[in-house]
Scaffold this motif. Sequence first.
Motif, PDB file in Angstrom:
ATOM      1  N   ARG A  39      -1.309  30.862   5.868  1.00 27.83           N
ATOM      2  CA  ARG A  39      -0.253  30.429   6.787  1.00 27.83           C
ATOM      3  C   ARG A  39       0.760  29.529   6.094  1.00 27.83           C
ATOM      4  O   ARG A  39       0.404  28.640   5.334  1.00 27.83           O
ATOM      5  CB  ARG A  39      -0.850  29.667   7.972  1.00 27.83           C
ATOM      6  CG  ARG A  39      -1.693  30.527   8.876  1.00 27.83           C
ATOM      7  CD  ARG A  39      -2.280  29.681   9.985  1.00 27.83           C
ATOM      8  NE  ARG A  39      -3.112  30.492  10.870  1.00 27.83           N
ATOM      9  CZ  ARG A  39      -3.784  29.990  11.890  1.00 27.83           C
ATOM     10  NH1 ARG A  39      -3.728  28.695  12.154  1.00 27.83           N
ATOM     11  NH2 ARG A  39      -4.507  30.784  12.642  1.00 27.83           N
ATOM     12  N   LYS A  40       2.040  29.775   6.394  1.00 33.24           N
ATOM     13  CA  LYS A  40       3.147  28.933   5.927  1.00 33.24           C
ATOM     14  C   LYS A  40       3.715  28.211   7.139  1.00 33.24           C
ATOM     15  O   LYS A  40       4.080  28.842   8.131  1.00 33.24           O
ATOM     16  CB  LYS A  40       4.242  29.775   5.258  1.00 33.24           C
ATOM     17  CG  LYS A  40       3.759  30.598   4.076  1.00 33.24           C
ATOM     18  CD  LYS A  40       3.416  29.724   2.902  1.00 33.24           C
ATOM     19  CE  LYS A  40       3.012  30.577   1.719  1.00 33.24           C
ATOM     20  NZ  LYS A  40       1.753  30.276   1.155  1.00 33.24           N
ATOM     21  N   ASN A  41       3.800  26.882   7.052  1.00 36.51           N
ATOM     22  CA  ASN A  41       4.225  26.048   8.163  1.00 36.51           C
ATOM     23  C   ASN A  41       5.603  26.451   8.683  1.00 36.51           C
ATOM     24  O   ASN A  41       6.521  26.698   7.915  1.00 36.51           O
ATOM     25  CB  ASN A  41       4.228  24.584   7.739  1.00 36.51           C
ATOM     26  CG  ASN A  41       4.214  23.646   8.916  1.00 36.51           C
ATOM     27  OD1 ASN A  41       4.231  24.058  10.066  1.00 36.51           O
ATOM     28  ND2 ASN A  41       4.180  22.366   8.627  1.00 36.51           N
ATOM     29  N   CYS A  42       5.731  26.498   9.996  1.00 38.05           N
ATOM     30  CA  CYS A  42       6.978  26.893  10.642  1.00 38.05           C
ATOM     31  C   CYS A  42       7.400  25.869  11.685  1.00 38.05           C
ATOM     32  O   CYS A  42       8.360  26.071  12.400  1.00 38.05           O
ATOM     33  CB  CYS A  42       6.769  28.263  11.299  1.00 38.05           C
ATOM     34  SG  CYS A  42       8.244  29.052  11.921  1.00 38.05           S
ATOM     35  N   GLY A  43       6.668  24.764  11.790  1.00 37.16           N
ATOM     36  CA  GLY A  43       6.953  23.806  12.842  1.00 37.16           C
ATOM     37  C   GLY A  43       7.010  22.384  12.337  1.00 37.16           C
ATOM     38  O   GLY A  43       7.286  22.125  11.183  1.00 37.16           O
ATOM     39  N   PHE A  44       6.694  21.484  13.227  1.00 39.39           N
ATOM     40  CA  PHE A  44       6.692  20.053  12.933  1.00 39.39           C
ATOM     41  C   PHE A  44       5.493  19.448  13.642  1.00 39.39           C
ATOM     42  O   PHE A  44       4.933  20.058  14.557  1.00 39.39           O
ATOM     43  CB  PHE A  44       8.000  19.408  13.420  1.00 39.39           C
ATOM     44  CG  PHE A  44       8.335  19.708  14.851  1.00 39.39           C
ATOM     45  CD1 PHE A  44       7.822  18.926  15.881  1.00 39.39           C
ATOM     46  CD2 PHE A  44       9.154  20.788  15.185  1.00 39.39           C
ATOM     47  CE1 PHE A  44       8.117  19.207  17.211  1.00 39.39           C
ATOM     48  CE2 PHE A  44       9.449  21.071  16.514  1.00 39.39           C
ATOM     49  CZ  PHE A  44       8.926  20.282  17.526  1.00 39.39           C
ATOM     50  N   PRO A  45       5.056  18.254  13.232  1.00 40.44           N
ATOM     51  CA  PRO A  45       3.902  17.641  13.891  1.00 40.44           C
ATOM     52  C   PRO A  45       4.140  17.490  15.397  1.00 40.44           C
ATOM     53  O   PRO A  45       5.194  17.032  15.826  1.00 40.44           O
ATOM     54  CB  PRO A  45       3.801  16.266  13.217  1.00 40.44           C
ATOM     55  CG  PRO A  45       4.449  16.456  11.881  1.00 40.44           C
ATOM     56  CD  PRO A  45       5.555  17.446  12.106  1.00 40.44           C
ATOM     57  N   GLY A  46       3.171  17.929  16.186  1.00 41.97           N
ATOM     58  CA  GLY A  46       3.261  17.815  17.631  1.00 41.97           C
ATOM     59  C   GLY A  46       3.982  18.953  18.325  1.00 41.97           C
ATOM     60  O   GLY A  46       4.155  18.928  19.542  1.00 41.97           O
ATOM     61  N   PHE A  59       1.610  30.660  16.894  1.00 45.72           N
ATOM     62  CA  PHE A  59       0.903  29.408  17.179  1.00 45.72           C
ATOM     63  C   PHE A  59      -0.566  29.717  17.418  1.00 45.72           C
ATOM     64  O   PHE A  59      -0.915  30.563  18.228  1.00 45.72           O
ATOM     65  CB  PHE A  59       1.487  28.720  18.413  1.00 45.72           C
ATOM     66  CG  PHE A  59       0.928  27.351  18.652  1.00 45.72           C
ATOM     67  CD1 PHE A  59       1.510  26.242  18.064  1.00 45.72           C
ATOM     68  CD2 PHE A  59      -0.194  27.164  19.446  1.00 45.72           C
ATOM     69  CE1 PHE A  59       0.995  24.969  18.273  1.00 45.72           C
ATOM     70  CE2 PHE A  59      -0.722  25.902  19.660  1.00 45.72           C
ATOM     71  CZ  PHE A  59      -0.125  24.800  19.071  1.00 45.72           C
ATOM     72  N   ASP A  60      -1.429  29.001  16.688  1.00 43.25           N
ATOM     73  CA  ASP A  60      -2.872  29.129  16.857  1.00 43.25           C
ATOM     74  C   ASP A  60      -3.505  27.815  16.415  1.00 43.25           C
ATOM     75  O   ASP A  60      -3.500  27.489  15.229  1.00 43.25           O
ATOM     76  CB  ASP A  60      -3.411  30.291  16.021  1.00 43.25           C
ATOM     77  CG  ASP A  60      -4.915  30.474  16.149  1.00 43.25           C
ATOM     78  OD1 ASP A  60      -5.562  29.749  16.930  1.00 43.25           O
ATOM     79  OD2 ASP A  60      -5.458  31.344  15.440  1.00 43.25           O
ATOM     80  N   SER A  61      -4.042  27.068  17.366  1.00 46.09           N
ATOM     81  CA  SER A  61      -4.604  25.753  17.073  1.00 46.09           C
ATOM     82  C   SER A  61      -6.123  25.771  16.904  1.00 46.09           C
ATOM     83  O   SER A  61      -6.757  24.724  16.852  1.00 46.09           O
ATOM     84  CB  SER A  61      -4.223  24.771  18.189  1.00 46.09           C
ATOM     85  OG  SER A  61      -4.734  25.223  19.429  1.00 46.09           O
ATOM     86  N   GLY A  65      -7.104  22.132   9.826  1.00 49.58           N
ATOM     87  CA  GLY A  65      -6.771  22.012   8.417  1.00 49.58           C
ATOM     88  C   GLY A  65      -5.747  23.000   7.893  1.00 49.58           C
ATOM     89  O   GLY A  65      -5.498  23.054   6.689  1.00 49.58           O
ATOM     90  N   VAL A  66      -5.184  23.816   8.769  1.00 52.15           N
ATOM     91  CA  VAL A  66      -4.138  24.768   8.378  1.00 52.15           C
ATOM     92  C   VAL A  66      -2.988  24.634   9.379  1.00 52.15           C
ATOM     93  O   VAL A  66      -3.187  24.121  10.480  1.00 52.15           O
ATOM     94  CB  VAL A  66      -4.653  26.233   8.341  1.00 52.15           C
ATOM     95  CG1 VAL A  66      -5.748  26.408   7.310  1.00 52.15           C
ATOM     96  CG2 VAL A  66      -5.140  26.683   9.707  1.00 52.15           C
ATOM     97  N   PRO A  67      -1.778  25.095   9.025  1.00 53.44           N
ATOM     98  CA  PRO A  67      -0.679  25.014  10.001  1.00 53.44           C
ATOM     99  C   PRO A  67      -1.008  25.761  11.290  1.00 53.44           C
ATOM    100  O   PRO A  67      -1.536  26.869  11.252  1.00 53.44           O
ATOM    101  CB  PRO A  67       0.488  25.678   9.266  1.00 53.44           C
ATOM    102  CG  PRO A  67       0.171  25.521   7.822  1.00 53.44           C
ATOM    103  CD  PRO A  67      -1.329  25.620   7.736  1.00 53.44           C
ATOM    104  N   TRP A  68      -0.691  25.130  12.411  1.00 57.49           N
ATOM    105  CA  TRP A  68      -0.895  25.765  13.719  1.00 57.49           C
ATOM    106  C   TRP A  68       0.323  26.568  14.129  1.00 57.49           C
ATOM    107  O   TRP A  68       0.215  27.546  14.848  1.00 57.49           O
ATOM    108  CB  TRP A  68      -1.197  24.716  14.774  1.00 57.49           C
ATOM    109  CG  TRP A  68      -2.539  24.063  14.612  1.00 57.49           C
ATOM    110  CD1 TRP A  68      -3.486  24.351  13.663  1.00 57.49           C
ATOM    111  CD2 TRP A  68      -3.088  23.028  15.407  1.00 57.49           C
ATOM    112  NE1 TRP A  68      -4.585  23.556  13.833  1.00 57.49           N
ATOM    113  CE2 TRP A  68      -4.367  22.723  14.905  1.00 57.49           C
ATOM    114  CE3 TRP A  68      -2.626  22.316  16.496  1.00 57.49           C
ATOM    115  CZ2 TRP A  68      -5.189  21.756  15.448  1.00 57.49           C
ATOM    116  CZ3 TRP A  68      -3.440  21.342  17.051  1.00 57.49           C
ATOM    117  CH2 TRP A  68      -4.707  21.071  16.529  1.00 57.49           C
TER     118      TRP A  68
END
Length: 129
Positions: A39-46, A59-61, A65-68
């Motif tokens: 996974r490559k991050n596409c968002g921001f914290p929260g 989105f998958d939470s 330990g990996v980007p959601w």
Amino acid sequence: MGPQGARLLAVVLVLGLCAVAGAEKPSPCQCSRMDPQNRKNCGFPGITSDQCFAAGCCFDSRVPGVPWCFNPLPQQGKEECVMEVSARRNCGYPGISPEQCAARKCCFSNIIPEVPWCFYPLSVQDCHY
């Protein structure tokens, strides 16, 4: 900042919001078939799932330990052809044409060299958000 700078900033912000609002939610296979470790991050914290999907991301939470919120797999002509390259099982031979591959009821993508270009489709029943 002068009046022209403020106008320019306003135009840039409006265009940015339009681009985000116009993003298309990825298909379930584009999201669920992505290996969590890739996974490559596409968002921001929260970020919320709605904000993430509105940006055209997955989105998958469930995996810590990996980007959601992450970039989806590339869209294909058919949903059953969406998969990571490592999941491709060869359905053809070197030099097979897209038409010959389709005649075998297989998927074809020649974008990435040195991997099977003609490969077996996967059932879409395992795809989910």
